[in-house]
Every structure is written in structure tokens, then in C-alpha cells.
Design a protein around this motif. Structure first.
Motif, PDB file in Angstrom:
ATOM      1  N   LEU A 141      79.968 137.133 -86.037  1.00  0.00           N
ATOM      2  CA  LEU A 141      78.598 137.644 -86.169  1.00  0.00           C
ATOM      3  C   LEU A 141      78.225 137.843 -87.639  1.00  0.00           C
ATOM      4  O   LEU A 141      77.158 137.429 -88.089  1.00  0.00           O
TER       5      LEU A 141
ATOM      6  N   MET B  41      84.946 138.401 -82.757  1.00  0.00           N
ATOM      7  CA  MET B  41      83.522 138.207 -82.473  1.00  0.00           C
ATOM      8  C   MET B  41      82.660 138.843 -83.565  1.00  0.00           C
ATOM      9  O   MET B  41      81.622 138.291 -83.956  1.00  0.00           O
TER      10      MET B  41
ATOM     11  N   LEU C 174      82.581 141.670 -72.736  1.00  0.00           N
ATOM     12  CA  LEU C 174      82.689 141.042 -74.060  1.00  0.00           C
ATOM     13  C   LEU C 174      82.617 139.527 -73.957  1.00  0.00           C
ATOM     14  O   LEU C 174      81.984 138.864 -74.777  1.00  0.00           O
TER      15      LEU C 174
ATOM     16  N   ALA D 283      79.176 138.577 -73.526  1.00  0.00           N
ATOM     17  CA  ALA D 283      78.379 138.838 -74.734  1.00  0.00           C
ATOM     18  C   ALA D 283      78.553 137.741 -75.784  1.00  0.00           C
ATOM     19  O   ALA D 283      77.695 137.566 -76.653  1.00  0.00           O
ATOM     20  N   GLN D 284      79.671 137.013 -75.684  1.00  0.00           N
ATOM     21  CA  GLN D 284      80.031 136.114 -76.782  1.00  0.00           C
ATOM     22  C   GLN D 284      78.926 135.110 -77.144  1.00  0.00           C
ATOM     23  O   GLN D 284      78.643 134.887 -78.310  1.00  0.00           O
ATOM     24  N   THR D 285      78.296 134.513 -76.113  1.00  0.00           N
ATOM     25  CA  THR D 285      77.287 133.500 -76.416  1.00  0.00           C
ATOM     26  C   THR D 285      75.978 134.121 -76.888  1.00  0.00           C
ATOM     27  O   THR D 285      75.104 133.423 -77.384  1.00  0.00           O
TER      28      THR D 285
ATOM     29  N   VAL E 160      75.841 136.955 -78.897  1.00  0.00           N
ATOM     30  CA  VAL E 160      76.089 137.927 -79.963  1.00  0.00           C
ATOM     31  C   VAL E 160      75.122 137.736 -81.136  1.00  0.00           C
ATOM     32  O   VAL E 160      74.782 138.687 -81.841  1.00  0.00           O
TER      33      VAL E 160
END
Lengths: 271, 315
Positions: B153, B149, A223, A226-228, A230
Motif C-alpha cells: 500500500l 500488504m 485480510l 481486502a487485498q484487492t 487495499v
């Protein structure tokens, strides 16, 4: 058998099975990079897609399940292994200085914001799965000590314990032979709940970089990676997120279901 | 009541003393000397020694512990090794982000949980209740940083209603500050709202079975009137306890959420301090959070004893 028990058991079994199968087989090698195949969304070759290095997400999730389960399970083991004997001792010596010291010690550990101390411990001892286990395990100790003590206290009042005392058994033997078997159900239910909390805690610690270190795959770090990305590859965050949710939801439902199943009184009282 | 309060106060002070000792010892065993870390690998031995003396690291552990604790009592948390500014000032700066965030999240979680819990209790066993309870199961299973997150998004990247992170500072205006804290607060509030909804529902259900509720119905109040006039007030006691306890969890839980949104709060301060081996900052922030938790628990206990005299005789 309640609906919770079946659904929770099925979800939990799915995750455990995925972790076990990963020892023998994964669709791809979880560590092998394949840049030409990077950032694919789920498709026939890669069921859950690939990450920015072209690694197969399905394989990473399966191997990551091992990390999550191992950390949470050992942390529950620490909590039970230390907490249950403490709780039994405190109950057997109710009102003594030993009881007082054990329970005040528990209160103190409870007073620490667990996440903060977990971060402190992993920061001091260094990041890694072992230290994450210790950090999570320490906070399981007072949980098990408390419920063991309170359940044991009510048992000590019962006739069959009195009978055991009259027959000349000592406190330690009574605790091991008569009290412990009668609190096992309670411990199983609480163990399931702490297991699911451990999965969440492990994910949080690895997310901030204090859990299992590369190359060991972990859901939390997937995760973080993945953050950058997303915005253009949301599946990188969705896949490990759903894995965590399915696991925690499954364990929570299993815990609820087990409680209802193991305690017939609750089956009637609860609605 | 006074005796009970004094007894609890004594145990509060004892807890704080032990907690400070534990924190100090844990940080003490940390490998790596802050002075040599700050000066780099090529530093001369006498330069390191001089800096150690300046930071007070050459004193014994007992002396340093005592000066740390006595300093804190007077509001002096020491001086940061890396920034060379008073730790108290750094903490105060960051508190202006972390504290409003925790309050905001608490308000949101209460606003969600009260109606949801009341609704579920009123429709016990029916479809609405099941839906709410299902949602709370999901709420406690979702890791809040992952939820954060997803919020970024959807609401920052796709809809562009909010920024993806950062904090403009309160100088930019209260509106701008609150706007920047909205997504973090929602993420932080979600699991707490789920727990609070469950507590609210079960507290109400317990009350609904009480004799005085039957009396209220018997004297002609409708189910709804009885719930609002008598049920809610009595159900509030356990609910308020949980809210009190949640506040400290929110303050501590903000640490990870602050990482997701790049908010300059206490959490980021701790992480920066850990990587810079700025131990005095780490110790002080952790001590502050522990202090907050222990004090809130103490206040909740006192408020509880004030409301319910039976509890005073216990312990």
C-alpha cells in the motif's frame, strides 16, 4: 503486578470480551449485506466502516474474534492434553525406551516446518476451522511435552518427591499429585504464548483460504478479501490487521507478565 | 567428535526416513484420485485405468513409496501429474525465487537485529533499550502477510517505488530481480529481526555479567571497547544458532508471503499443486523443505559441538 501484566491482561480481556458480547449483541448482523452502504470508512453508524458488501466491520471483527479464540484455544488444549501427559511419562521413566521414543517423536514433529505441514494437513483433509485446529494443535504437543519433561525432571530430584516415593506412591500417582501441580505455572505461561502463536497461525491459514470457511467470519479471510481493494479502501486491511496485532501483543505481554509474576526469582533477576 | 557426528548423522537419516513415511501417508489418505481428477467427470472407466497405470497409481502403496524414495535419492522426484514435466526441474525453477528471497530476508533481519540488539544491550534499562524492546514486541505480534500488504500500500501503490507483485525473472538482470524481491524480503524479515534482536540483546547481557568482561574492564578497557572486543565475539554463538534455525523458517515462511506478492516460488507451486491434486509435487516440495530444516538443524548442532566441546558428551 507488573506493567506487562496489566497492559497485556487488559488487551486480552478486551478481545475476549468482544468475542463474548458478540454472542448476545453486535452493532449489525455480521452476515447481512447492504450494498448501498458499501466501503464506508469509519463513521458514527459504522464505527469501523463497512466492507465491499456493506457488511459492518465492527460486527465482523467481534464475531471473527470468536473464530480466532476458539481455534487457538482448542489447539492449546490439544497440545496440553496430549503433551503434558507425554512429558510427565517421559520424566517418570527417564532414560527408558519410552522416554527415548517420546522425545525422538517430539524432535521429529519439531523438524517439520509447522506452516508447511499445516498447509499439507488442511489441503489433504479439506479447508476448515476443525482441520486448522488439528494442524495447529499437533505442533503444540512437542512444545508442552518438552517443557513438562524438563521441569518434571528437576522436580523428581527433590526431597518431597523422595518422601512421596518412600511413602509408597507409584510414579503415576506422584506425577499427578506432586509433579503436575508444580509445573502448572510454567504451563500457564507457555499456554499463553502458544495461544498467541495459534492466533497468528489461524490468521495465516485463513488468509490462504485454508482456515474457517464462509460464512464464518475470520480475521485472516477478511485480510485476504481486502487485498484487492487495499488501494482504494485501506481500512479493510487496517481493521482486521490491528485486531490481530492487539490480540497477539496482548497475549504476549500477558505471558511475559505472568512469567514475572508467577516466578518470584525472575522478578529480581530480570531487568 | 567423530563419534558424536556419526551419532547425529544416524539420527538425521532416521528422522528423514520417518519424515518421508509420514508425508507419504498423509498425502495417501487425501481423498480424490488424481487420474479421475485430471480427466474430468465424464471420463470412461478404462481411460482412467489407463492413466492410472501410466502414472504408476495402480501399483501398491509400498511399491510407490519405495520408488518415490529411491528416486529422490538419485535426484529424480518423479513426473508432475498435471504438467508432465520432471518435478525436480519445477522445484529447481522455483527455488531460484524462494532461495534468494530467504537469503535476502535473512541478510536484512541480521542487518537490523545486530545494531538494534547491541544498542539495546549497551543501554540496558534506559529509554533506548525500552524503545527497542517495545518495537520487538510489536514486531513479533504483526502478521507478516499483513505487514506485506501495508508495504504494498505504501511503497508500491502510493509512492510507486516498487511493483505490487510479480517477478521479472533473473534474465531481466540481478538488479531488477532484487528490486522485485525487496518488499517481500522486508515483510519476511520483520518478525525474524524482532526475535533475533531479543536473542542478541540477552546474549550480550549474559556475557556482560561474565568474569572475563570484568577483567577486561579492570585492565582499563572502556565499556564500549570491552563490548566490541570481547562481548560480541562470545555473544555470537547463540545468535548464530538462531540465525541457522531462522533460515529454514524463512524458506517455509516464504510460502504465504509469496502468495501476497504473486511470486513464482515454492509456495505458489505447492498451492497450485494442491488445487490440481498433483500429489507428487506436493510430497516432493514438502519433503524438500523438511529436508532443509532437518539438515540445517544438524549442521547447527555440529557447528555448536565444534565450538563447545562440552556439548559432545550430551545425548
Amino acid at each position: 503486578m507488573t506493567r506487562n501484566l496489566i497492559l497485556g491482561g487488559a488487551l486480552s480481556a478486551l478481545v475476549v470480551l468482544a468475542a463474548l458480547i458478540s454472542f448476545l449483541w453486535t452493532p449489525y448482523d455480521h452476515a447481512v449485506m447492504n450494498i448501498p452502504a458499501k466501503l464506508q470508512t469509519p463513521n458514527a453508524q459504522h464505527w469501523l466502516g463497512t466492507d465491499h458488501f456493506g457488511r459492518d466491520l465492527m460486527s465482523m471483527i467481534m464475531v471473527g474474534a470468536r473464530t480466532s479464540i476458539a481455534v487457538a484455544l482448542v489447539a492449546v488444549g490439544i497440545g496440553m492434553g496430549v503433551g503434558v501427559p507425554l512429558g510427565l511419562t517421559a520424566a517418570a521413566r527417564k532414560g527408558s525406551w519410552l522416554d527415548e521414543v517420546i522425545m525422538r517423536g517430539n524432535d521429529l514433529v519439531f523438524a517439520f516446518p509447522s506452516l508447511v505441514i499445516a498447509i499439507l494437513i488442511t489441503a489433504v483433509l479439506g479447508a476448515g476451522a476443525i482441520n486448522a485446529i488439528i494442524a495447529i494443535g499437533i505442533f503444540n504437543i512437542p512444545v508442552f511435552a518438552r517443557i513438562t519433561r524438563s521441569a518434571a525432571l528437576s522436580l523428581w530430584e527433590r526431597e518431597f518427591i523422595l518422601a512421596a516415593r518412600v511413602s509408597g506412591k507409584g510414579a503415576a500417582r506422584i506425577s499427578a499429585e506432586h509433579i503436575l501441580p508444580n509445573v502448572t505455572n510454567l504451563l500457564i505461561v507457555q499456554g499463553t504464548i502458544q495461544f498467541s502463536l495459534g492466533i497468528l497461525a489461524e490468521a495465516g491459514l485463513s488468509y490462504v483460504g485454508l482456515g474457517a470457511q464462509p460464512p464464518t467470519p475470520s480475521w485472516g479471510r477478511m485480510l485476504a478479501d481486502a487485498q484487492t481493494m487495499v488501494s482504494f479502501a485501506p481500512h479493510l486491511a487496517l481493521v482486521p490487521g490491528c485486531a490481530i496485532i492487539v490480540t497477539v501483543l496482548g497475549l504476549n505481554l500477558l505471558g511475559d507478565g505472568l512469567r514475572d509474576h508467577l516466578d518470584p526469582k525472575l522478578r529480581v533477576a530480570r531487568t | 567428535m567423530l563419534r558424536y557426528a556419526l551419532k547425529r548423522l544416524l539420527s538425521l537419516l532416521l528422522s528423514l526416513a520417518v519424515a518421508s513415511l509420514v508425508i507419504f501417508l498423509v498425502v495417501e489418505v487425501a481423498p480424490g484420485d488424481p487420474a479421475s481428477f485430471m480427466l474430468g467427470v465424464n471420463a470412461q472407466a478404462d481411460t482412467v485405468a489407463a492413466l492410472r497405470a501410466e502414472l504408476g497409481l495402480d501399483q501398491g502403496q509400498v511399491a510407490r513409496y519405495l520408488s518415490w524414495v529411491t528416486g529422490m535419492l538419485g535426484g529424480d522426484f518423479g513426473t508432475s501429474y498435471t504438467y508432465r514435466t520432471p518435478v525436480a526441474e519445477m522445484i529447481a525453477d522455483r527455488l531460484w525465487v524462494s532461495l534468494p528471497l530467504a537469503v535476502y530476508a535473512l541478510a536484512l533481519s541480521t542487518l537490523i537485529a545486530f545494531p538494534a540488539g547491541i544498542y539495546a544491550a549497551a543501554r540496558r534499562g534506559r529509554g533506548g533499550d525500552m524503545a527497542v524492546m517495545g518495537a520487538t514486541q510489536l514486531g513479533v505480534a504483526v502478521p507478516n502477510f499483513w505487514f506485506a500488504m501495508m508495504l504494498v500500500l505504501i511503497f508500491a501503490i502510493n509512492l510507486r517505488w516498487f511493483g505490487a507483485g510479480g517477478f521479472p525473472g533473473w534474465e531481466a538482470g540481478i538488479g531488477a530481480g532484487l528490486h522485485a524481491l525487496t518488499l517481500p524480503a522486508i515483510a519476511l524479515a520483520l518478525p525474524q529481526a524482532a526475535i533475533l534482536t531479543r536473542v542478541m540483546r540477552s546474549a550480550l547481557l549474559d556475557i556482560l555479567g561474565e568474569d572475563f568482561m570484568r577483567s577486561a574492564r579492570a585492565k582499563g578497557l572502556s565499556r564500549r571497547q570491552a563490548l566490541w572486543r570481547h562481548g560480541l565475539r562470545n555473544a555470537l554463538i547463540p545468535v548464530l544458532t538462531i540465525i541457522g534455525l531462522q533460515f529454514s523458517f524463512l524458506l517455509a515462511g516464504a510460502i504465504i508471503i509469496e502468495q501476497v506478492f504473486y511470486l513464482p516460488g515454492l509456495g505458489r507451486l505447492v498451492f497450485q499443486a494442491i488445487s490440481a491434486r498433483d500429489l507428487i509435487v506436493v510430497e516432493s516440495v514438502v519433503m524438500l523443505l523438511v529436508f532443509a530444516v532437518i539438515t540445517v538443524n544438524f549442521l547447527v548442532d555440529l557447528a555448536y559441538a565444534l565450538v563447545d566441546p562440552r556439548l559432545r558428551s550430551r545425548t
